[in-house]
Design a protein around this motif. Structure first.
Motif, PDB file in Angstrom:
ATOM      1  N   GLU A 125       0.839  -1.204   0.000  1.00 20.95           N
ATOM      2  CA  GLU A 125       0.000   0.000   0.000  1.00 20.95           C
ATOM      3  C   GLU A 125       0.873   1.253   0.000  1.00 20.95           C
ATOM      4  O   GLU A 125       1.816   1.358   0.790  1.00 20.95           O
ATOM      5  N   VAL A 127       2.220   4.663   1.069  1.00 22.08           N
ATOM      6  CA  VAL A 127       2.175   5.418   2.324  1.00 22.08           C
ATOM      7  C   VAL A 127       3.232   6.515   2.249  1.00 22.08           C
ATOM      8  O   VAL A 127       4.083   6.519   1.359  1.00 22.08           O
ATOM      9  N   HIS A 139      -1.059   7.389   6.307  1.00 16.01           N
ATOM     10  CA  HIS A 139      -1.710   6.498   5.344  1.00 16.01           C
ATOM     11  C   HIS A 139      -3.219   6.667   5.386  1.00 16.01           C
ATOM     12  O   HIS A 139      -3.777   7.237   6.326  1.00 16.01           O
ATOM     13  N   TYR A 176      -6.217  11.580   1.325  1.00 18.72           N
ATOM     14  CA  TYR A 176      -4.920  11.019   0.944  1.00 18.72           C
ATOM     15  C   TYR A 176      -4.720  11.125  -0.565  1.00 18.72           C
ATOM     16  O   TYR A 176      -3.657  11.549  -1.042  1.00 18.72           O
TER      17      TYR A 176
END
Length: 207
Positions: A125, A127, A139, A176
């Motif tokens: 993922e 981050v 994150h 994000y």
């Protein structure tokens, strides 16, 4: 006394109560707490971020503020923070975090100035690492059984219930993707995590 300390002393002398007053007015206009306002002004006055984008985590307000390299505020959002208040990390917590073997008392979001870098966690993922050794990153809110409860915490009017993570700074998915990723998710930056156990002025003087 180093140049940053001299700059800080001069800055406090020149700004005095004007900074606090301006910050109070700005809070209503942009949702920026006084501590965050003072930190952002110090970063620009001292060029501490050295031409890089930067973010300020205000733990008392449980908010994240993201700035362009030139100091323009791009966006802010409520965040989830370490479940336990505290301004320091427990030694070795980063190694145990990968397996979830972190005691409640160790789940802190430490205060400090951190050089951030885009990267990926063990699940691949994207981050933004700000303390890689302690396995701490900014994150997005992750899928899972606790997601709805965490979304409710982010949406609440008080920061008191925003303590829920192992220590990472957790933001809404849309924030994000629209704010963090374009700025801090592509280049190195600086993340300033404000203390919750001592005044910001003491924090700045120690930097």
């Amino acid at each position: 006394m180093g140049w940053k300390a001299r700059a800080l002393a001069a800055w406090w002398l020149a700004c005095g109560m004007t900074v606090a007053a301006a910050a109070g007015a700005d809070k209503g206009r942009r949702g920026m707490p006084v501590d965050t306002r003072e930190m952002a002004q110090w970063v620009m006055e001292t060029d501490d971020a050295a031409g890089r984008p930067f973010a300020i985590v205000d733990k008392k307000a449980a908010q994240l503020f993201v700035f362009e390299a030139g100091g323009r505020l791009v966006g802010s959002t409520p965040v989830l923070l370490g479940a336990t208040p505290g301004d320091h990390s427990t030694p070795g917590v980063g190694q145990r975090a990968q397996t979830g073997d972190v005691g409640l008392h160790e789940r802190t979001t430490p205060a400090g100035r951190f050089a951030s870098a885009p990267g990926r966690n063990i699940d691949g993922e994207p981050v933004v690492w700000f303390d890689y050794g302690a396995a701490l990153a900014i994150h997005r809110l992750r899928p899972g059984s606790a997601r709805e409860r965490r979304q409710a915490r982010l949406a609440s009017a008080t920061p008191a219930d925003n303590r829920a993570s192992l220590g990472c700074v957790v933001v809404p998915v849309a924030f994000y993707e629209k704010v963090v990723e374009p700025l801090l998710g592509r280049v190195r930056g600086v993340v300033y995590v404000l203390p919750e156990k001592r005044p910001v002025r003491d924090f700045l003087e120690a930097m």
